[in-house]
Design an enzyme around this catalytic site. Structure first.
Site, PDB file in Angstrom:
ATOM      1  N   CYS A   1      -3.855   3.538   9.250  1.00 51.97           N
ATOM      2  CA  CYS A   1      -2.643   2.986   9.875  1.00 51.97           C
ATOM      3  C   CYS A   1      -2.078   3.878  10.986  1.00 51.97           C
ATOM      4  CB  CYS A   1      -1.571   2.739   8.819  1.00 51.97           C
ATOM      5  SG  CYS A   1      -2.060   1.531   7.563  1.00 51.97           S
TER       6      CYS A   1
ATOM      7  N   CYS B   1       7.333   4.372   6.253  1.00 52.68           N
ATOM      8  CA  CYS B   1       6.333   4.221   5.203  1.00 52.68           C
ATOM      9  C   CYS B   1       6.933   3.725   3.902  1.00 52.68           C
ATOM     10  CB  CYS B   1       5.606   5.536   4.967  1.00 52.68           C
ATOM     11  SG  CYS B   1       6.641   6.853   4.320  1.00 52.68           S
TER      12      CYS B   1
ATOM     13  N   CYS C   1      -1.369   8.031   7.451  1.00 50.15           N
ATOM     14  CA  CYS C   1      -2.660   7.724   6.843  1.00 50.15           C
ATOM     15  C   CYS C   1      -3.649   7.295   7.928  1.00 50.15           C
ATOM     16  CB  CYS C   1      -2.510   6.612   5.811  1.00 50.15           C
ATOM     17  SG  CYS C   1      -1.601   7.117   4.336  1.00 50.15           S
TER      18      CYS C   1
ATOM     19  N   CYS D   1       0.835  -1.209   0.000  1.00 53.73           N
ATOM     20  CA  CYS D   1       0.000   0.000   0.000  1.00 53.73           C
ATOM     21  C   CYS D   1       0.865   1.252   0.000  1.00 53.73           C
ATOM     22  CB  CYS D   1      -0.926  -0.027   1.216  1.00 53.73           C
ATOM     23  SG  CYS D   1      -2.124   1.340   1.240  1.00 53.73           S
ATOM     24  N   CYS D   2       1.886   1.279   0.853  1.00 56.36           N
ATOM     25  CA  CYS D   2       2.780   2.437   0.899  1.00 56.36           C
ATOM     26  C   CYS D   2       3.529   2.608  -0.421  1.00 56.36           C
ATOM     27  CB  CYS D   2       3.781   2.282   2.046  1.00 56.36           C
ATOM     28  SG  CYS D   2       3.086   2.546   3.694  1.00 56.36           S
TER      29      CYS D   2
END
Length: 239
Positions: A200, A223, A197, A116-117
């Site tokens: 998280c 991240c 985010c 995702c990062c």
């Protein structure tokens, strides 16, 4: 000059310099080339942003909107940029087609936070920094982990990364914000001393490390936007 040697020379030159001097020289350093600041507009970001505004408000500021940030962060970003008179804030978002292919339901972070990062931060930032020779970060040594031995200047793939606040403490940051009457991120008062985010990031209690709320209950500490030879840094790897 090789970038590693360039970073070492700048570290030697600025071993006793204050953050403002490091910043000013970095922005004018012809050997580094064009420099941008990458800012999360998070809990402590306003310190470095204010320094940049005092030196050159037209400095490019790259803000990564992952499309998963707190609404308060998006509002704060706009308000701080206007308050400080920053004239070149570049809001970067993930590639639309890649998001549709890899995270159409917005749940990738639940299965793989690194992926995702990479999708929402690492790749967009790499593209945004293509035409820059260096970039400025707000990382500090007191944040621990991979940051404990952070230099002022470091080789970062084919670029120089500049960390003007590397030697600052949490108290230094608070004192500077108070002295200059800088606007605070509204989530700090709600128990978020480190803000990323929304999915998280969690609240932190008084006895916890300020970054304990980032990727809670996992080994992840970064991240991924800090590169090592052009690749995203993963947990356990050197920054």
């Amino acid at each position: 000059m090789p970038l590693k040697e360039l970073a070492e020379r700048r570290n030697s030159l600025h071993r006793k310099s204050d953050a403002q001097t490091v910043l000013k020289h970095a922005l004018d350093d012809v050997q580094i080339g064009p420099v941008a600041m990458v800012s999360s507009f998070g809990a402590e970001s306003v310190v470095l942003l204010q320094m940049i505004a005092q030196i050159n408000p037209a400095t490019p500021i790259i803000f990564l909107d992952t499309e998963m940030l707190f609404p308060e962060t998006l509002t704060y970003q706009r308000e701080v940029a206007a308050y400080l008179g920053l004239t070149d804030v570049r809001v970067i978002t993930p590639n639309r087609n890649e998001v549709l292919e890899q995270d159409v339901d917005g749940l990738l972070h639940q299965a793989n936070t690194d992926a995702c990062c990479d999708l929402r931060k690492t790749r967009p930032l790499a593209q945004a920094l293509e035409n820059f020779g260096g970039w400025i970060t707000g990382r500090k040594r007191f944040q621990g982990g991979q940051r404990a031995e952070l230099p002022l200047f470091e080789k970062d793939g084919a670029k120089i990364k500049i960390n003007p606040l590397a030697k600052w403490s949490s108290d230094d940051l608070k004192a500077y914000m108070t002295a200059h009457n800088l606007p605070r991120h509204p989530l700090v008062a709600q128990g978020y001393p480190s803000i990323g985010c929304m999915p998280c990031t969690s609240r932190v209690s008084a006895h916890e490390d300020p970054r304990a709320g980032r990727w809670r209950d996992s080994d992840k500490t970064e991240c991924g936007i800090h590169f090592d030879n052009g690749k995203a840094v993963r947990p356990g790897q050197a920054a």
